[in-house]
Motif scaffolding. Structure first.
Motif: not given
Length: 148
Positions: A25-28, A70-77, A107-113, A120-124
Protein backbone atom coordinates in the motif's frame (compact mmCIF):
# COMPACT_ATOMS: atom_id res chain seq x y z
CA UNK A 1 -6.46 3.16 -22.54
CA UNK A 2 -5.79 -0.45 -21.67
CA UNK A 3 -6.18 -3.02 -24.43
CA UNK A 4 -8.86 -5.66 -23.87
CA UNK A 5 -6.34 -8.45 -23.31
CA UNK A 6 -4.61 -6.35 -20.62
CA UNK A 7 -7.66 -6.20 -18.34
CA UNK A 8 -8.70 -8.53 -15.57
CA UNK A 9 -12.45 -8.96 -15.91
CA UNK A 10 -13.54 -12.25 -14.35
CA UNK A 11 -14.30 -12.53 -10.65
CA UNK A 12 -12.19 -15.66 -10.30
CA UNK A 13 -9.17 -13.86 -11.81
CA UNK A 14 -9.59 -11.02 -9.31
CA UNK A 15 -9.92 -13.51 -6.45
CA UNK A 16 -6.87 -15.43 -7.58
CA UNK A 17 -4.72 -12.30 -7.79
CA UNK A 18 -5.95 -11.08 -4.40
CA UNK A 19 -5.30 -14.42 -2.69
CA UNK A 20 -1.90 -15.31 -4.12
CA UNK A 21 -0.55 -11.82 -4.78
CA UNK A 22 1.90 -9.84 -2.69
CA UNK A 23 0.26 -6.75 -1.25
CA UNK A 24 1.72 -3.26 -0.87
CA UNK A 25 0.00 0.00 0.00
CA UNK A 26 1.11 3.53 -0.76
CA UNK A 27 -0.93 6.72 -0.40
CA UNK A 28 -4.18 6.23 -2.26
CA UNK A 29 -3.67 2.69 -3.60
CA UNK A 30 -3.18 -0.90 -2.51
CA UNK A 31 -1.55 -3.15 -5.12
CA UNK A 32 -1.85 -6.93 -5.22
CA UNK A 33 0.98 -8.22 -7.45
CA UNK A 34 0.43 -11.81 -8.56
CA UNK A 35 3.45 -12.08 -10.84
CA UNK A 36 3.37 -14.67 -13.58
CA UNK A 37 0.44 -17.02 -13.27
CA UNK A 38 -1.30 -19.83 -15.05
CA UNK A 39 -4.57 -18.55 -16.42
CA UNK A 40 -6.44 -21.50 -17.84
CA UNK A 41 -6.78 -25.25 -17.77
CA UNK A 42 -3.39 -26.91 -17.56
CA UNK A 43 -1.55 -23.65 -16.80
CA UNK A 44 -1.92 -22.16 -20.27
CA UNK A 45 -3.65 -18.98 -21.29
CA UNK A 46 -6.94 -19.49 -23.01
CA UNK A 47 -6.91 -18.38 -26.65
CA UNK A 48 -9.71 -18.65 -29.19
CA UNK A 49 -9.01 -21.64 -31.48
CA UNK A 50 -8.61 -19.51 -34.59
CA UNK A 51 -5.95 -17.25 -33.03
CA UNK A 52 -3.88 -19.75 -31.06
CA UNK A 53 -0.22 -18.79 -31.51
CA UNK A 54 2.52 -21.36 -31.76
CA UNK A 55 4.42 -22.21 -28.58
CA UNK A 56 7.39 -20.13 -29.71
CA UNK A 57 5.39 -16.92 -30.01
CA UNK A 58 2.95 -17.41 -27.12
CA UNK A 59 3.13 -14.85 -24.35
CA UNK A 60 0.45 -13.50 -22.08
CA UNK A 61 0.50 -9.75 -21.55
CA UNK A 62 0.48 -8.28 -18.09
CA UNK A 63 -3.07 -7.64 -16.92
CA UNK A 64 -4.55 -5.15 -14.47
CA UNK A 65 -7.86 -4.93 -12.65
CA UNK A 66 -9.28 -2.13 -10.57
CA UNK A 67 -11.35 -2.02 -7.40
CA UNK A 68 -12.85 1.34 -6.45
CA UNK A 69 -15.45 0.96 -3.71
CA UNK A 70 -18.16 3.37 -2.61
CA UNK A 71 -15.95 4.33 0.32
CA UNK A 72 -13.88 6.35 -2.17
CA UNK A 73 -16.78 8.66 -2.99
CA UNK A 74 -19.83 9.08 -5.16
CA UNK A 75 -20.04 7.76 -8.73
CA UNK A 76 -18.41 10.84 -10.24
CA UNK A 77 -15.43 10.64 -7.87
CA UNK A 78 -15.06 6.87 -8.28
CA UNK A 79 -15.03 7.15 -12.07
CA UNK A 80 -12.47 9.97 -11.96
CA UNK A 81 -10.21 7.89 -9.71
CA UNK A 82 -10.66 4.85 -11.97
CA UNK A 83 -9.76 6.83 -15.10
CA UNK A 84 -6.63 8.22 -13.44
CA UNK A 85 -5.56 4.78 -12.25
CA UNK A 86 -6.16 3.20 -15.68
CA UNK A 87 -4.04 5.87 -17.32
CA UNK A 88 -1.24 5.46 -14.76
CA UNK A 89 -1.30 1.67 -15.16
CA UNK A 90 -1.22 1.94 -18.96
CA UNK A 91 1.98 4.02 -18.71
CA UNK A 92 3.68 1.73 -16.19
CA UNK A 93 2.49 -1.61 -17.56
CA UNK A 94 5.12 -1.55 -20.30
CA UNK A 95 7.78 -2.38 -17.70
CA UNK A 96 5.86 -5.28 -16.16
CA UNK A 97 6.76 -8.86 -17.11
CA UNK A 98 4.44 -10.85 -19.34
CA UNK A 99 1.89 -12.85 -17.41
CA UNK A 100 1.72 -10.55 -14.39
CA UNK A 101 -1.72 -10.06 -12.86
CA UNK A 102 -2.10 -6.90 -10.81
CA UNK A 103 -5.16 -5.70 -8.91
CA UNK A 104 -5.13 -2.03 -7.96
CA UNK A 105 -7.50 -1.10 -5.14
CA UNK A 106 -8.20 2.58 -4.49
CA UNK A 107 -8.45 3.78 -0.89
CA UNK A 108 -10.56 6.75 0.20
CA UNK A 109 -7.38 8.89 0.09
CA UNK A 110 -7.31 8.40 -3.69
CA UNK A 111 -10.21 10.83 -4.10
CA UNK A 112 -8.04 13.70 -2.81
CA UNK A 113 -4.95 12.91 -4.87
CA UNK A 114 -4.19 14.28 -8.32
CA UNK A 115 -2.89 12.19 -11.23
CA UNK A 116 0.80 12.76 -10.45
CA UNK A 117 0.36 11.67 -6.83
CA UNK A 118 -1.70 8.59 -7.78
CA UNK A 119 0.84 7.65 -10.43
CA UNK A 120 3.69 7.97 -7.92
CA UNK A 121 1.71 5.96 -5.32
CA UNK A 122 1.10 3.25 -7.91
CA UNK A 123 4.76 3.07 -8.98
CA UNK A 124 5.97 2.83 -5.38
CA UNK A 125 3.37 0.20 -4.44
CA UNK A 126 4.17 -1.90 -7.51
CA UNK A 127 7.90 -1.70 -6.78
CA UNK A 128 7.32 -2.78 -3.20
CA UNK A 129 4.93 -5.60 -4.13
CA UNK A 130 7.36 -6.91 -6.77
CA UNK A 131 9.97 -7.28 -4.08
CA UNK A 132 11.77 -3.98 -4.28
CA UNK A 133 13.69 -2.76 -1.28
CA UNK A 134 11.88 -0.58 1.24
CA UNK A 135 12.81 3.08 1.37
CA UNK A 136 14.79 3.92 4.46
CA UNK A 137 15.68 1.87 7.53
CA UNK A 138 13.18 -0.55 8.94
CA UNK A 139 12.01 0.32 12.45
CA UNK A 140 11.89 -2.33 15.11
CA UNK A 141 9.76 -2.07 18.18
CA UNK A 142 10.95 -3.53 21.42
CA UNK A 143 8.41 -6.14 22.56
CA UNK A 144 9.64 -5.75 26.16
CA UNK A 145 8.60 -2.12 26.31
CA UNK A 146 12.08 -0.59 26.40
CA UNK A 147 15.18 -0.78 28.58
CA UNK A 148 14.85 -2.34 32.07
Amino acid sequence: MLPVDARIRRSRDFSSALKRGRRAARGGVVVHWAGEAPRGEGGEAQHPPSTTPSDAERHDPARAGFVVSKAVGNAVVRNKVKRRLRHAVAEQMRTWPDGADVVVRATPKAADRDFAELSRDLAEAVARARGGRPRGPRRRTDPGGGPP
